[in-house]
Structures are given as C-alpha cells and as structure tokens.
Design a protein around this motif. Structure first.
Motif, PDB file in Angstrom:
ATOM      1  N   TYR A  31      -7.753  15.204   6.923  1.00 51.83           N
ATOM      2  CA  TYR A  31      -8.061  14.709   8.264  1.00 51.83           C
ATOM      3  C   TYR A  31      -8.857  13.401   8.200  1.00 51.83           C
ATOM      4  O   TYR A  31      -8.692  12.531   9.046  1.00 51.83           O
ATOM      5  CB  TYR A  31      -8.811  15.786   9.055  1.00 51.83           C
ATOM      6  CG  TYR A  31      -8.021  17.073   9.094  1.00 51.83           C
ATOM      7  CD1 TYR A  31      -6.905  17.190   9.937  1.00 51.83           C
ATOM      8  CD2 TYR A  31      -8.325  18.120   8.251  1.00 51.83           C
ATOM      9  CE1 TYR A  31      -6.143  18.354   9.937  1.00 51.83           C
ATOM     10  CE2 TYR A  31      -7.570  19.277   8.260  1.00 51.83           C
ATOM     11  CZ  TYR A  31      -6.481  19.390   9.100  1.00 51.83           C
ATOM     12  OH  TYR A  31      -5.725  20.533   9.095  1.00 51.83           O
ATOM     13  N   GLN A  32      -9.698  13.256   7.196  1.00 50.70           N
ATOM     14  CA  GLN A  32     -10.447  12.010   7.032  1.00 50.70           C
ATOM     15  C   GLN A  32      -9.509  10.859   6.695  1.00 50.70           C
ATOM     16  O   GLN A  32      -9.669   9.749   7.208  1.00 50.70           O
ATOM     17  CB  GLN A  32     -11.520  12.187   5.955  1.00 50.70           C
ATOM     18  CG  GLN A  32     -12.632  13.120   6.406  1.00 50.70           C
ATOM     19  CD  GLN A  32     -13.548  13.548   5.275  1.00 50.70           C
ATOM     20  OE1 GLN A  32     -13.247  13.355   4.103  1.00 50.70           O
ATOM     21  NE2 GLN A  32     -14.668  14.154   5.628  1.00 50.70           N
ATOM     22  N   LEU A  33      -8.525  11.126   5.847  1.00 50.26           N
ATOM     23  CA  LEU A  33      -7.536  10.088   5.521  1.00 50.26           C
ATOM     24  C   LEU A  33      -6.686   9.739   6.740  1.00 50.26           C
ATOM     25  O   LEU A  33      -6.418   8.560   6.999  1.00 50.26           O
ATOM     26  CB  LEU A  33      -6.653  10.531   4.353  1.00 50.26           C
ATOM     27  CG  LEU A  33      -7.314  10.504   2.986  1.00 50.26           C
ATOM     28  CD1 LEU A  33      -6.422  11.189   1.952  1.00 50.26           C
ATOM     29  CD2 LEU A  33      -7.633   9.085   2.570  1.00 50.26           C
ATOM     30  N   LYS A  91      -4.106   0.550   5.192  1.00 56.37           N
ATOM     31  CA  LYS A  91      -2.788   0.253   5.776  1.00 56.37           C
ATOM     32  C   LYS A  91      -1.655   0.374   4.772  1.00 56.37           C
ATOM     33  O   LYS A  91      -0.647   1.015   5.033  1.00 56.37           O
ATOM     34  CB  LYS A  91      -2.788  -1.151   6.390  1.00 56.37           C
ATOM     35  CG  LYS A  91      -3.469  -1.183   7.729  1.00 56.37           C
ATOM     36  CD  LYS A  91      -2.453  -1.460   8.794  1.00 56.37           C
ATOM     37  CE  LYS A  91      -3.206  -1.763  10.077  1.00 56.37           C
ATOM     38  NZ  LYS A  91      -2.816  -0.892  11.131  1.00 56.37           N
ATOM     39  N   GLU A  92      -1.818  -0.245   3.607  1.00 55.26           N
ATOM     40  CA  GLU A  92      -0.715  -0.266   2.638  1.00 55.26           C
ATOM     41  C   GLU A  92      -0.431   1.101   2.002  1.00 55.26           C
ATOM     42  O   GLU A  92       0.582   1.279   1.343  1.00 55.26           O
ATOM     43  CB  GLU A  92      -0.953  -1.318   1.563  1.00 55.26           C
ATOM     44  CG  GLU A  92      -2.195  -1.099   0.727  1.00 55.26           C
ATOM     45  CD  GLU A  92      -2.454  -2.283  -0.195  1.00 55.26           C
ATOM     46  OE1 GLU A  92      -2.409  -2.070  -1.403  1.00 55.26           O
ATOM     47  OE2 GLU A  92      -2.690  -3.397   0.320  1.00 55.26           O
ATOM     48  N   LEU A  93      -1.296   2.083   2.232  1.00 54.89           N
ATOM     49  CA  LEU A  93      -1.050   3.430   1.695  1.00 54.89           C
ATOM     50  C   LEU A  93      -0.062   4.228   2.547  1.00 54.89           C
ATOM     51  O   LEU A  93       0.440   5.255   2.112  1.00 54.89           O
ATOM     52  CB  LEU A  93      -2.368   4.204   1.565  1.00 54.89           C
ATOM     53  CG  LEU A  93      -3.390   3.632   0.583  1.00 54.89           C
ATOM     54  CD1 LEU A  93      -4.663   4.469   0.617  1.00 54.89           C
ATOM     55  CD2 LEU A  93      -2.816   3.587  -0.821  1.00 54.89           C
ATOM     56  N   GLY A  94       0.215   3.758   3.760  1.00 56.30           N
ATOM     57  CA  GLY A  94       1.175   4.441   4.633  1.00 56.30           C
ATOM     58  C   GLY A  94       0.737   5.834   5.047  1.00 56.30           C
ATOM     59  O   GLY A  94       1.550   6.754   5.144  1.00 56.30           O
ATOM     60  N   LEU A  95      -0.543   6.002   5.312  1.00 57.75           N
ATOM     61  CA  LEU A  95      -1.077   7.324   5.636  1.00 57.75           C
ATOM     62  C   LEU A  95      -0.689   7.821   7.026  1.00 57.75           C
ATOM     63  O   LEU A  95      -0.830   9.003   7.319  1.00 57.75           O
ATOM     64  CB  LEU A  95      -2.609   7.312   5.516  1.00 57.75           C
ATOM     65  CG  LEU A  95      -3.152   7.051   4.114  1.00 57.75           C
ATOM     66  CD1 LEU A  95      -4.667   6.905   4.160  1.00 57.75           C
ATOM     67  CD2 LEU A  95      -2.751   8.170   3.176  1.00 57.75           C
ATOM     68  N   SER A  96      -0.191   6.932   7.885  1.00 57.79           N
ATOM     69  CA  SER A  96       0.165   7.372   9.235  1.00 57.79           C
ATOM     70  C   SER A  96       1.504   8.100   9.254  1.00 57.79           C
ATOM     71  O   SER A  96       1.858   8.723  10.243  1.00 57.79           O
ATOM     72  CB  SER A  96       0.186   6.179  10.188  1.00 57.79           C
ATOM     73  OG  SER A  96       1.132   5.229   9.735  1.00 57.79           O
ATOM     74  N   LYS A  97       2.232   8.050   8.140  1.00 57.81           N
ATOM     75  CA  LYS A  97       3.522   8.747   8.053  1.00 57.81           C
ATOM     76  C   LYS A  97       3.434   9.807   6.972  1.00 57.81           C
ATOM     77  O   LYS A  97       3.341   9.510   5.787  1.00 57.81           O
ATOM     78  CB  LYS A  97       4.632   7.755   7.705  1.00 57.81           C
ATOM     79  CG  LYS A  97       4.802   6.666   8.726  1.00 57.81           C
ATOM     80  CD  LYS A  97       5.817   5.661   8.236  1.00 57.81           C
ATOM     81  CE  LYS A  97       5.782   4.460   9.181  1.00 57.81           C
ATOM     82  NZ  LYS A  97       6.312   3.274   8.586  1.00 57.81           N
TER      83      LYS A  97
END
Length: 182
Positions: free
Chosen positions: A158-160, A170-176
C-alpha cells in the motif's frame, strides 16, 4: 517456554521495581511472569555456563515481540547493562522498511508482524549484554498474492501504491499491477 497472552490493557507489572523483585528468585517462588522465566534462564546461564533459550509462543496479537522486549529489559537491568547503554532499544530497533515489508493487517491486529524472529543475545564473562543479533523469517509468502477477507497485504504494498505518482517511482510502473493466481 513463555506463552504470551495480551490482556488488551496496560498493567503495571513490567516496571523496574518488578524486575528487582524477580531478580534472584527461584522459579515458582513468585507468581508466573516473564521476569521469572528470564531470571531462570539468566541464572542457569551463569551457573552452568551454557547457552539458554526462551521460546515465546502465542496467538497473533498476543504480544510475543513485546514479551521478548521485556525479557531483554530484564537481562539488561540485572546484568548492569541498562544504565550503560540502551541495549533493549538497539536490539529491537527495526528499520521502518523491515516493518513495512513484514507487517500486515490481520483480523486480530491492524499491525501484526508476519515474521518469525530469532534473537541471539551475547553476554560477556560478567554476564553483561555485549551485543545481539536478530534474524527474521517471513512466515506468510502467500499473503503477497492472496489475503483472507478483512485482511490486507503487507504494508509495503500500500505504501508503494500510494507513492506510485511520485517522480522517483514513475519509471517503476507501480500504478499498474495485477494479482496473479497463487
């Protein structure tokens, strides 16, 4: 073996004067207590010059970690280490990252450690604490891909997700993300 049972209220049974009351006593001379178990292990270590173990067991949320903390406070106090250094704080200090990775909401506790812990305390020849080592073992790998009803994944998930929009993430693509079948 110490069985932890959380009374779900603060009790005045872990104060410094209680430590001194149990120090030097024989097991069974006083009421059952964390300090009685710690005193017995401490005395046997000093008398037999052999390693001792205290196993702390109990249900989720019972206070196993807190019980270990009280035992270490006892050792630091009776061994004369408590005033020299805050060994208890040093031994139990866990980084926020480790707590986030290993703690999760369960049906019984909003911040339950999902780690098994092995704490090894080192003593010198005068039986003063000189150091400690803590090893942790992640107990619920399945929680990463599945949670029971009313439970949550590890806090770090949840923190991520909450940090996904920050520029450094942003470049880690954590929103997907997608949960994969276990």
């Amino acid at each position: 073996v110490l069985v932890a049972i959380n009374p779900y209220e603060q009790l005045p049974i872990y104060e410094q004067d209680v430590i001194y009351a149990y120090s030097g006593q024989n097991m069974g001379d006083m009421d059952p207590h964390i300090f009685a178990v710690a005193e017995e292990a401490y005395k046997q270590m000093a008398r037999d010059e052999k390693n001792q173990s205290i196993i702390v067991s109990g249900e989720s949320g019972a206070g196993k970690t807190v019980s270990a903390k009280y035992a270490m406070r006892f050792f630091a106090t009776v061994g004369g280490s408590a005033s020299e250094t805050n060994i208890e704080a040093k031994v139990l200090a866990s980084s926020p990252i480790m707590e986030a990775i290993g703690n999760a909401k369960t049906t019984r506790n909003d911040n339950s450690s999902r780690f098994g812990k092995y704490i090894q305390i080192g003593f010198d020849k005068r039986y003063h604490i000189i150091g400690a080592n803590m090893r942790t073992y992640l107990l619920e790998k399945s929680r990463v891909v599945f949670q029971a009803e009313d439970e949550r994944n590890y806090h770090i998930f949840y923190q991520l997700c909450a940090s996904a929009s920050l520029p450094e993430f942003k470049e880690l693509g954590l929103s997907k993300y997608f949960y994969l079948p276990a």
